[in-house]
Design an enzyme around this catalytic site. Structure first.
Site, PDB file in Angstrom:
ATOM      1  N   GLU A  19      -4.225  -9.001   0.389  1.00  0.00           N
ATOM      2  CA  GLU A  19      -4.690  -8.552   1.617  1.00  0.00           C
ATOM      3  C   GLU A  19      -6.379  -8.530   1.577  1.00  0.00           C
ATOM      4  O   GLU A  19      -6.965  -8.094   0.662  1.00  0.00           O
ATOM      5  CB  GLU A  19      -4.147  -7.404   2.034  1.00  0.00           C
ATOM      6  CG  GLU A  19      -3.651  -7.345   3.419  1.00  0.00           C
ATOM      7  CD  GLU A  19      -3.121  -6.009   3.828  1.00  0.00           C
ATOM      8  OE1 GLU A  19      -2.023  -5.647   3.775  1.00  0.00           O
ATOM      9  OE2 GLU A  19      -3.880  -5.245   4.425  1.00  0.00           O
ATOM     10  N   GLU A  55       0.866  -1.261   0.008  1.00  0.00           N
ATOM     11  CA  GLU A  55       0.038   0.000   0.051  1.00  0.00           C
ATOM     12  C   GLU A  55       0.824   1.430  -0.041  1.00  0.00           C
ATOM     13  O   GLU A  55       0.825   2.156   0.970  1.00  0.00           O
ATOM     14  CB  GLU A  55      -0.901  -0.104   1.163  1.00  0.00           C
ATOM     15  CG  GLU A  55      -1.706  -1.284   1.254  1.00  0.00           C
ATOM     16  CD  GLU A  55      -3.045  -1.171   2.223  1.00  0.00           C
ATOM     17  OE1 GLU A  55      -3.056  -0.188   2.929  1.00  0.00           O
ATOM     18  OE2 GLU A  55      -3.911  -1.920   2.062  1.00  0.00           O
TER      19      GLU A  55
HETATM   20  C1  GAL Z   1      -4.186  -2.579   5.224  1.00  0.00           C
HETATM   21  C2  GAL Z   1      -2.700  -2.539   5.629  1.00  0.00           C
HETATM   22  C3  GAL Z   1      -2.314  -3.532   6.793  1.00  0.00           C
HETATM   23  C4  GAL Z   1      -3.324  -3.109   7.867  1.00  0.00           C
HETATM   24  C5  GAL Z   1      -4.809  -3.632   7.504  1.00  0.00           C
HETATM   25  C6  GAL Z   1      -5.797  -3.362   8.324  1.00  0.00           C
HETATM   26  O1  GAL Z   1      -4.743  -1.464   4.423  1.00  0.00           O
HETATM   27  O2  GAL Z   1      -1.916  -2.880   4.454  1.00  0.00           O
HETATM   28  O3  GAL Z   1      -1.331  -3.314   7.282  1.00  0.00           O
HETATM   29  O4  GAL Z   1      -3.376  -1.715   8.327  1.00  0.00           O
HETATM   30  O5  GAL Z   1      -5.053  -2.607   6.374  1.00  0.00           O
HETATM   31  O6  GAL Z   1      -7.163  -3.585   7.908  1.00  0.00           O
END
Ligand code: GAL
Length: 821
Positions: free
Chosen positions: A494, A417
């Protein structure tokens, strides 16, 4: 470009691997350090008086010692990780060492390490997650007198989005070599071809000559099968100029290789022997796996077979142990994930410990090894962005140099990100540069990065710079990406970010943002605005088979980032303390102790085939008699029937009977999702028991029963392993359950349990998985949370017995014995 390199660059990506080099002569340097947790003048000087400093052994994370305090940022765990920490170690060097090359290696130092030997500054390394070494030969005293190494660490406040830990939290090594030796991370073993019948292995080994004469050395590579049998040996003689290095590149064939796969993680050992004038001058061990990897826009292939990533993202901390690396803690973490059906790990968002990668090799887990959470554009005020220009290239390359022999690693990630996604003009250029560095050090693996914007990074050409674009939290966009960029390979890097607290259920079911209890219901529905229940990802993965799979956020709860509590950066200046004492994550499929939450079983039902069934919630709802309670079942059976006190509440069929879930994440219009992944009933509460029976092909094959528990009556202890190693490092994890007289878990019990230990071990830490608990991890007592807590025992170097005794007021106490050998 030579023929070998061209081979590597072919679109078929195939390799074999080994571990970071281990040599018999390397001295573990973890014992007998002195530590001081504040800035102090002259601490680098030899004459500095450190007699009053604390004595300790590594690995050490000073922040995990606490105490929790609202004055520390809850986003980073509410623990005192920033400030200055000094470490000093006194040691003597054998006079015969003179003339050798002596190096000191830190596998990781959190954060901004500055190192002195005998008062001389020898170098610094900012990034806390990277390994590094210094040649200290010329600064040492060889006359038998005292040598002093001093290390200053300075983690800064507002430097991390999660708990980073603080200190010399990974191992330190003293490496004594002849002037002619294998370089640090000096072997690179790849397998240009791996089939069922043949593995072609190439071994590039870099030999350093720190002497003043040009020399010739013989480099021999011996390959040992998983059973330890010598399978082949090759050697060559090469020249190495004075004060220079040369590379030996040797191919060999291994017939009928025992391939490395997720089910059969076979590992071969490679012994590199360097001989000069008939004398062995260095021996270097590497561990490799023979396997092929390949990807197309439609999938990822391991040994020629399409595999989907049933993956999880993991942060580096091990809960109550903080960032300090214990092999067993990493091993247990991965074993728990494997039980859930996980076949892949994303090391979010930084290079992990060596141990974690060795264990992934051994356990057959594929890895996405990730370098950074930030490049040049900042996420938090004192983040790594400050160092990116000066160190980014070196850190990325060193991660790959250290890790490129691991068969488990199947792709590199250059970032998560990254804010440069928004930089239309230059973002893609930085991505290209980093991607090129990866290819320079290891052309055999694909690259990736996690993108959370849509459609910016796809339109501005940034996503196209990596081989496999990682899509964070955009399952509804998988088809858009395919339509607009049909050649792009993608993975759900993710996913979900659903939150929950183990054993906590709030009724009636509602989709709230936060709850007064500062916990999150375990009905597996709630998350921040970008999050969604696991079911939605399952659905879109099914709809888009070209997506290579997913990496769930997260496998384990971790310290820090207590979303949905805490606040947002723009309202809190980066301090997430609005909902104190919430200070650790709710995202895990298991809690901080490693105890499964309900979601663990939802993934297990989707990712495993061995019949399983799970039922929620608990059945202690005094005061709710006659009111409807939603009951969920997660199973991989075809159908399930629910009984309340023996009366059938009906059978539900998977795929036919759907469970309606409220959802409201970004860009998902329907606002409800009818899930075929969970079965549900609404049943009027009456105390007693609920039972679910799972059927496959018409036969009842699984069953799960929950009883209304009576008053807490006793403590039940069970241990993950009743025999551990007496090596002073091995751990036993003891699960503590508060039960009624019939052995039912008391789901609301919060009894205070005190521990005492007898025998050849110590109580290392305690925990209960409660994200709001401010109790110390290092106490000899712990309150239960949702009926459970955890005690972690550490062995000593003596063999024998460790006995843990657990007591609590008004409860029958309990004890358990662990053997060490
Ligand atoms: C994402 C990020 C992670 C964590 C996650 C929580 O955007 O890459 O490190 O913060 O959100 O939902």
């Amino acid at each position: 470009m030579n023929k070998t390199k061209k081979l590597f660059l072919s679109c078929i990506l195939i390799l074999g691997i080994f571990n970071s080099g281990a040599r018999a002569q390397d001295i573990n340097f973890n014992d007998a350090w002195k530590f001081y947790n504040a800035e102090v003048e002259d601490a680098e000087k030899v004459a500095f008086n450190d007699t009053e400093w604390r004595h300790l052994d590594l690995p050490h994370d000073w922040a995990i010692e606490g105490p929790f305090d609202v004055k520390y940022n809850a986003r980073a765990g509410g623990l005192p990780f920033h400030g200055t920490g000094w470490y000093r170690k006194h040691f003597k060097i054998d006079p015969n060492t003179k003339g050798k090359v002596v190096r000191i290696e830190f596998e990781g130092a959190m954060y901004d390490a500055h190192v002195w030997i005998n008062g001389q500054f020898i170098g610094n390394r900012p990034y806390g997650y990277i390994g590094f070494e210094f040649d200290i030969s010329k600064y040492l005293k060889y006359d038998g007198s005292d040598n002093v190494i001093a290390v200053r660490l300075k983690p800064e406040d507002l430097s991390s989005r999660w708990y980073p830990g603080a200190g010399l939290y990974r191992s330190v090594w003293l490496k004594i070599d002849n002037p002619v030796h294998v370089r640090q991370w000096g072997t690179y073993i790849t397998t240009p071809t791996v089939t069922k019948t043949l593995a072609v292995v190439q071994n590039e080994t870099v030999i350093e000559n720190k002497g003043n004469n040009d020399i010739k050395v013989n480099v021999k590579q011996e390959y040992f099968s998983p059973e330890g049998k010598l399978v082949t040996s090759v050697d060559e003689t090469i020249s190495v100029s004075a004060n220079a290095s040369s590379t030996s590149a040797l191919f060999c064939n291994i017939d009928n290789p025992q391939r490395w796969d997720t089910d059969t993680p076979n590992l071969y050992d490679v012994v590199t022997t360097v001989t000069q004038n008939g004398n062995v001058v260095d021996t270097y061990k590497s561990r490799i796996g023979l396997r092929s990897i390949r990807y197309t826009k439609d999938g990822f292939f391991l040994n020629g077979k399409l595999v989907r990533f049933n993956g999880v993202c993991l942060h580096h901390d091990n809960g109550a142990l903080g960032a300090a690396v214990y092999r067993r803690a990493d091993e247990r973490k991965l074993q728990i994930m494997k039980r859930m059906g996980v076949n892949a790990i994303r090391t979010s968002h930084n290079p992990p410990s060596r141990e974690l990668l060795e264990l992934c090799d051994e356990l057959g887990l594929m890895v996405q090894d990730e370098a950074f959470d930030v490049w040049k554009m900042q996420k938090v005020p004192n983040g790594y962005n400050k160092y990116f220009d000066a160190w980014g290239e070196r850190d990325l390359k060193d991660m790959i140099l250290r890790d490129r022999n691991h068969p488990s690693i199947v792709m590199w990630s250059i970032g998560n990100e990254i804010i440069e996604q928004k930089d239309k003009r230059n973002g893609w250029k930085v991505a290209k540069r980093l991607n090129d560095y990866c290819k320079e050090i290891d052309p055999t693996r694909p690259t990736s990065a996690g993108f959370n914007h849509y459609s910016g990074p796809y339109d501005n050409n940034m996503a196209q710079q990596v081989d496999i674009a990682g899509v964070n939290y955009k399952p509804t966009r998988y088809s858009n990406i395919r339509n607009k960029y049909p050649e792009l390979a993608i993975v759900g890097s993710e996913t979900s970010s659903c939150t929950s607290s183990r054993g906590v259920y709030h009724l009636p079911i509602e989709k709230y943002k936060t709850h007064a209890s500062k916990h999150v219901t375990s009905y597996d529905l709630i998350g921040p605005v970008w999050a969604y229940p696991p079911d939605i990802e399952f659905h879109f993965q099914e709809q888009n088979p070209h997506v290579m799979g997913e990496f769930v956020w997260t496998g384990f709860d971790y310290l820090g980032e207590p979303t949905p509590y805490g606040g947002r950066d723009n309202s809190t200046n980066g301090y997430w303390n609005d909902d104190w004492p919430s200070h650790s994550s709710y995202f895990g499929t298991v809690d901080l102790c490693g105890f499964p939450k309900d979601r663990f079983y939802l993934y297990q039902s989707q990712w495993t085939t061995k019949p399983m069934i799970h039922l929620l919630p608990h059945w202690n709802w005094k005061g709710m008699e006659g009111k409807n309670i939603p009951v969920y079942c997660y199973t991989n059976c075809d159908s399930a029937e629910l009984f309340v006190n023996g009366k059938s509440m009906g059978r539900r069929v998977k795929g036919k009977d759907l469970t309606e879930l409220k959802v409201d994440f970004l860009r998902y219009e329907p606002k409800t999702f009818k899930s075929k992944y969970r079965l549900s009933w609404e049943v009027p509460y009456e105390s007693g028991n609920i039972k679910v029976v799972g059927y496959k092909d018409g036969k009842a094959i699984q069953e799960k029963q929950i009883f209304t528990a009576g008053k807490p009556a006793k403590i039940n202890l069970s241990v993950d392993r009743s025999m551990i190693k007496s090596d002073g490092e091995d751990l036993a994890y003891v699960t503590v359950r508060i039960e009624d007289k019939n052995g039912n878990l008391c789901p609301d019990a919060d009894n205070l349990v005190s521990f005492s230990v007898k025998g050849v071990g110590e109580l290392l830490a305690v925990d209960n998985g409660n994200q709001t608990s401010l109790e110390s991890f290092q106490a000899d007592h712990r309150k239960a949370f949702s009926g459970m807590c955890l005690a972690i025992l550490k062995s000593s170097e003596k063999s024998g017995e460790i006995k843990l005794i657990a007591k609590s007021k008004k409860l029958k106490s309990s004890q358990i014995t662990i053997q060490t050998k």
